[in-house]
Enzyme design. Structure first.
Site, PDB file in Angstrom:
ATOM      1  CD  GLU A  29      39.136  12.671  67.079  1.00  0.00           C
ATOM      2  OE1 GLU A  29      37.918  12.499  67.347  1.00  0.00           O
ATOM      3  OE2 GLU A  29      39.849  11.798  66.544  1.00  0.00           O
ATOM      4  CE1 TYR A  30      33.367  15.494  70.102  1.00  0.00           C
ATOM      5  CE2 TYR A  30      35.147  13.892  70.196  1.00  0.00           C
ATOM      6  CZ  TYR A  30      33.860  14.233  69.846  1.00  0.00           C
ATOM      7  OH  TYR A  30      33.059  13.295  69.238  1.00  0.00           O
ATOM      8  CG  MET A  79      39.496  11.416  61.108  1.00  0.00           C
ATOM      9  SD  MET A  79      39.579  11.497  62.910  1.00  0.00           S
ATOM     10  CE  MET A  79      39.313  13.250  63.183  1.00  0.00           C
ATOM     11  CB  THR A  80      35.560  11.181  54.929  1.00  0.00           C
ATOM     12  OG1 THR A  80      36.752  10.506  54.501  1.00  0.00           O
ATOM     13  CG2 THR A  80      35.692  12.653  54.664  1.00  0.00           C
ATOM     14  CE1 TYR A  81      37.216   7.559  60.826  1.00  0.00           C
ATOM     15  CE2 TYR A  81      38.161   7.362  58.635  1.00  0.00           C
ATOM     16  CZ  TYR A  81      38.319   7.575  59.994  1.00  0.00           C
ATOM     17  OH  TYR A  81      39.574   7.811  60.510  1.00  0.00           O
ATOM     18  CD1 TRP A 127      38.041   3.202  62.419  1.00  0.00           C
ATOM     19  CD2 TRP A 127      40.037   4.005  63.042  1.00  0.00           C
ATOM     20  NE1 TRP A 127      38.145   3.011  63.765  1.00  0.00           N
ATOM     21  CE2 TRP A 127      39.358   3.496  64.178  1.00  0.00           C
ATOM     22  CE3 TRP A 127      41.315   4.541  63.201  1.00  0.00           C
ATOM     23  CZ2 TRP A 127      39.912   3.529  65.452  1.00  0.00           C
ATOM     24  CZ3 TRP A 127      41.864   4.578  64.465  1.00  0.00           C
ATOM     25  CH2 TRP A 127      41.167   4.080  65.568  1.00  0.00           C
TER      26      TRP A 127
END
Length: 469
Positions: A259-260, A322-324, A447
């Site tokens: 990530e990032y 990561m749909t949250y 998650w």
């Protein structure tokens, strides 16, 4: 399975009586006891009284089978039970069929309607040549067919309690993802005491996935990712160390959660994945990635730009979206995974990733914000069970947002501080699981474990069958 919304003046006994539900099953499905207060607007999941059974304290498989009029072997096969002698209270069993003795005046269509199945399934199961039935004839009523989907669950708890949760819930999963291993600047992996949860996963036929992240003591590191992605010899060292760790620990695959990543490293990330797949797939390991929730290929921002949906979809075995975290701890009060935003991501994703490679992310938690919200303040993460308890404690009415398809409420605590809470319940998780079929997705990824949410497993088990590899 039904979902009932509590009204003012309702009691558990009245609800069970009105819906012809077994009170003990109703309590277990919702994590309640006989003294639990009800909250107006609270969602209660009502297990299917014909095809779902929630294990009670002291239950054994043989007695359950006898009570329901089915064979123990059919329960073992339908639920892929690895240890039938060890059932957990609260465990949801899928009942593959029920027997029905025809009474005078009953018709095939009326019986099918009573059980919530289609007449054709009864006809096939009983090899009927006509719709005519005889009094006292015994019919086998097959449970409604469920689509088979893959289910992943992340865990961050590696102690006895964390392993125990995986033992109790593992029959609902395809994969378990202990979060997380990280890598160092020399390509070595950071340690993780993951053996207890891996053993618990294996006991349930769940495949553990090694989560590898560009993580340091300060969080996700763009610089650490850049160091790896710009150094091919270092990549070779890391992949060798991954292979060693997966073989030694019993992992069945790796999920790269980078990530990032700097936008200029986008193509380098793609090349790294190609290299990893060339090494790992011939060894029998799955390779997957976790990607930020994008709604276009040109979405800007450090979290998004280096995540090339199309390239990853072509290379890896599957992708966890990561749909949250729209309602994230440091942001304004909002639904954690508003369904309209999840749809926007899926609408784009399925145009560039094969749908059968997409695992849709879903949260198992909620958040409690202090309001009015101020920049720099952080919400408290809570479980769905805690959320309902808070509403009961402070006399709040739970509402359900029609656009976000998420429950929420406000309350004022003893100090006069106002709060706004968003969380998940049976309604919101049903809406999410329904998207798996609508979009033809591979499955769902939760998650994170550690947040009690018994409704979730009743809903999942009613709507989909978890694939076991």
């Amino acid at each position: 399975m039904e979902i009932y919304t509590v009204q003012q003046g309702d009691t558990l006994w009245r609800i069970a009586n009105r819906l012809n539900a077994d009170l003990a099953q109703l309590l277990a499905a919702n994590g309640l006891d006989g003294s639990s207060p009800l909250v107006p607007g609270q969602a209660l999941v009502i297990p299917d009284r014909f095809f779902q059974y929630i294990v009670q304290e002291g239950d054994q498989l043989g007695t359950i089978a006898a009570r329901l009029g089915v064979t123990a072997r059919s329960l073992i096969e339908a639920n892929v039970l690895r240890n039938p002698a060890s059932l957990s209270p609260g465990q949801v069993l899928y009942i593959p069929y029920r027997n029905h003795t025809v009474r005078a005046g009953e018709t095939l269509y009326g019986i099918a309607r009573a059980y919530g199945v289609n007449p054709q399934s009864i006809t096939r199961a009983n090899q009927l040549t006509s719709a005519s039935l005889a009094v006292s004839q015994v019919l086998r009523i097959p449970a409604p067919a469920r689509p088979v989907k893959e289910v992943n669950a992340y865990t961050t708890s590696f102690d006895v309690a964390g392993a125990g949760e995986v033992y109790r819930l593992g029959h609902y999963f395809t994969y378990l993802s202990p979060f997380r291993h990280a890598f160092r600047e020399d390509g070595s992996l950071t340690p993780l005491n993951d053996r207890p949860v891996i053993q618990a996963a294996e006991a349930n036929g769940v495949q553990p996935l090694l989560i590898l992240a560009n993580f340091t003591e300060r969080g996700f590191s763009s610089d650490l990712a850049a160091r790896l992605l710009r150094n091919e010899p270092l990549q070779g060292t890391l992949i060798n160390n991954l292979l060693t760790a997966m073989r030694q620990k019993g992992y069945r695959g790796v999920n790269f959660d980078f990530e990032y990543v700097y936008p200029e490293d986008r193509d380098r990330y793609t090349a790294f994945l190609q290299r990893a797949v060339r090494r790992l797939r011939p060894e029998g390991f799955l390779v997957s990635t976790a990607l930020a929730p994008k709604n276009s290929g040109t979405q800007q921002g450090l979290l998004y730009e280096a995540h090339d949906y199309g390239a990853h979809g072509a290379i890896v075995d599957f992708i966890i979206l990561m749909t949250y975290e729209w309602g994230w701890a440091g942001g304004r009060p909002w639904a954690i995974a508003p369904i309209n935003e999840v749809r926007h991501v899926l609408d784009y994703a399925v145009t560039v990733i094969p749908p059968n490679k997409i695992m849709m992310g879903a949260p198992l938690y909620g958040r409690d914000w202090k309001i009015p919200w101020h920049q720099g303040t952080f919400a408290r993460t809570i479980s769905p069970q805690e959320a309902v308890a808070l509403a009961a404690q402070y006399g709040a009415e739970i509402r359900y947002h029609p656009t976000y398809q998420s429950p929420y409420f406000r309350y004022t605590d003893e100090t006069g501080q106002q709060h706004e809470v968003w969380f998940e319940d049976a309604r919101s998780i049903r809406a999410k699981i329904n998207l798996l079929n609508e979009y033809g997705l591979r499955g769902i990824s939760y998650w994170v474990l550690g947040n009690p949410f018994p409704q979730n497993w009743v809903v999942q088990q009613a709507l989909v069958q978890a694939r076991k590899r």
